[in-house]
Design a protein around this motif. Structure first.
Motif, short mmCIF file in Angstrom:
data_model
loop_
_atom_site.label_atom_id
_atom_site.label_comp_id
_atom_site.label_asym_id
_atom_site.label_seq_id
_atom_site.Cartn_x
_atom_site.Cartn_y
_atom_site.Cartn_z
N UNK A 35 0.82 -1.15 -0.12
CA UNK A 35 -0.01 0.03 -0.07
C UNK A 35 0.85 1.25 -0.18
N UNK A 36 0.06 2.50 0.24
CA UNK A 36 0.71 3.78 -0.05
C UNK A 36 0.71 4.37 1.40
N UNK A 57 0.71 1.05 -5.77
CA UNK A 57 0.44 0.04 -4.70
C UNK A 57 -1.14 -0.31 -4.43
N UNK A 58 -2.11 0.54 -4.65
CA UNK A 58 -3.45 0.18 -4.31
C UNK A 58 -3.95 -0.84 -5.12
N UNK A 59 -3.29 -1.17 -6.38
CA UNK A 59 -3.39 -2.23 -7.56
C UNK A 59 -3.27 -3.70 -6.92
N UNK A 84 3.37 1.09 4.92
CA UNK A 84 3.39 0.40 6.21
C UNK A 84 2.63 -0.69 6.25
N UNK A 85 3.23 -1.88 5.95
CA UNK A 85 2.14 -3.02 5.75
C UNK A 85 1.08 -3.26 6.95
N UNK A 107 8.28 -12.59 5.46
CA UNK A 107 8.78 -11.35 6.14
C UNK A 107 7.98 -10.04 5.80
N UNK A 108 8.41 -9.09 6.76
CA UNK A 108 7.81 -7.85 6.52
C UNK A 108 8.78 -6.79 6.86
N UNK A 109 8.61 -5.77 6.28
CA UNK A 109 9.55 -4.38 6.52
C UNK A 109 8.54 -3.42 7.11
N UNK A 110 8.73 -2.89 8.26
CA UNK A 110 7.78 -2.33 9.19
C UNK A 110 8.57 -1.33 9.99
N UNK A 111 7.72 -0.47 10.43
CA UNK A 111 8.12 0.52 11.55
C UNK A 111 7.85 -0.12 13.01
N UNK A 112 7.06 -1.36 12.93
CA UNK A 112 7.09 -2.00 14.28
C UNK A 112 6.08 -1.55 15.35
#
Length: 348
Positions: A35-36, A57-59, A84-85, A107-112
């Motif tokens: 997403x965005x 990303x919305x697609x 932010x997933x 996995x995920x890339x995130x601000x946690x």
């Protein structure tokens, strides 16, 4: 119930492997764009064009994710990222789909921040997520929030670290990403020790890409590569007096500037690909577009990290004499326009 996932040791640098060998042998992971929307506002965010990112990303739909996951055997890892997933309500469903498809590393890339809610984090892990890359940019509230420009996010991010760390006994991996700026560079050692004390397996220090906001605020926040390398060497020298193995890696910096640094502690980020509904950045030729078609009905285009490198990074003739020429990805054009070539000396 949490299952024991396969180890991710293949992504950790090996002590007897040179940086050139590691770069040559790395396998690609696939990124699924979630997403965005992001609930942080980082000053260095490379994704400054939020409107275009939203269009791209919305697609991502369940059908998009299903097709990408059908290709998972080509990749060593399925990673949810962009925006932010955790702000995407479909994330848990997509993780479940990845597990059902047979992906071994999810996995995920995130601000946690959302991971500070244990129930939320446990659900992700129970559904199959077994590696977390948490972005944190300082060891204090003032430093981290000064860069994220988001009040009260530090406690939530640290809470997310602590939540995931409690489940490492089930084989869950906890990595972090710290973007190096002029503000946090002097605190590299303190940040490393802080993160390790919270159970982080591998601390990654990311040198900024001079794109997006990092380009807009370049003069305010971007140290020179030479400055970064000097501080990193000092930090590593000190830290190796404290422990036998330093689980920190400095990535995305030309290798000539980090000569003399242990190979285990330097390199580039992993190779990756993602899929868009069109080449929104104009990176591919018509011929390449024809070769990169994907999706159930040919509606997707595969974009590789190397596509961005080829279009935005540069080398000069002298680079051909450097022993790192084949492994080095070059220098960002936006960096060169401001600082030139003087600090880049071929290593022979």
């Amino acid at each position: 119930m949490l299952e024991q996932p396969p180890t991710g040791d293949q992504q950790r640098p090996l002590a007897d492997e040179t940086v050139a060998e590691r770069i040559a042998s790395r396998a690609a992971r696939v990124h699924i764009l979630t997403g965005a929307v992001c609930n942080n506002n980082c000053v260095f965010c490379m994704e400054e064009d939020r409107e275009q990112r939203y269009v791209t990303n919305s697609q991502t739909t369940d059908e998009t994710v299903k097709w990408i996951l059908s290709q998972h055997e080509q990749f060593e890892e399925v990673c949810f990222t962009s925006g932010e997933p955790t702000t995407n309500p479909r994330l848990h469903h997509w993780v479940k789909m990845a597990k059902a498809a047979g992906a071994r590393c999810i996995s995920m890339m995130t601000n946690g921040r959302a991971l500070s809610h244990e129930k939320y984090a446990k659900r992700l892990m129970a559904l199959g997520m077994n590696r977390f890359y948490i972005s944190i940019h300082g060891h204090t509230k003032k430093l981290h929030e000064g860069l994220t420009r988001t009040p009260d996010c530090f406690e939530q991010t640290v809470g997310g670290l602590d939540t995931i760390a409690r489940f490492k006994r089930f084989g869950i991996e906890l990595h972090t990403s710290t973007v190096i700026t002029k503000r946090n560079l002097p605190h590299m050692g303190e940040i490393y020790r802080f993160l390790r004390s919270h159970g982080v397996d591998q601390v990654v220090f990311n040198v900024m890409q001079a794109n997006g906001r990092a380009d807009t605020y370049f003069d305010l926040i971007f140290p020179t590569y030479t400055e970064i390398a000097a501080v990193a060497r000092s930090f590593l020298d000190e830290q190796y007096q404290r422990e036998q193995q330093v689980n920190a890696v400095l990535v995305d910096i030309p290798l000539c500037t980090t000569e003399g640094m242990p190979d285990i502690n330097r390199g580039y980020v992993e190779a990756y690909v993602h899929y868009e509904h069109e080449d929104t950045h104009g990176l591919l030729t018509e011929e390449m577009l024809g070769e990169r078609v994907g999706g159930q009905d040919g509606e997707l285009v595969q974009i590789r990290r190397s596509d961005l490198d080829v279009n935005a990074r540069h080398k000069r003739a002298e680079c051909q004499t450097c022993k790192y020429e084949s492994a080095c990805e070059g220098v960002w054009g936006n960096y060169l326009r401001r600082r030139g070539w003087d600090e880049f000396v071929p290593v022979v």
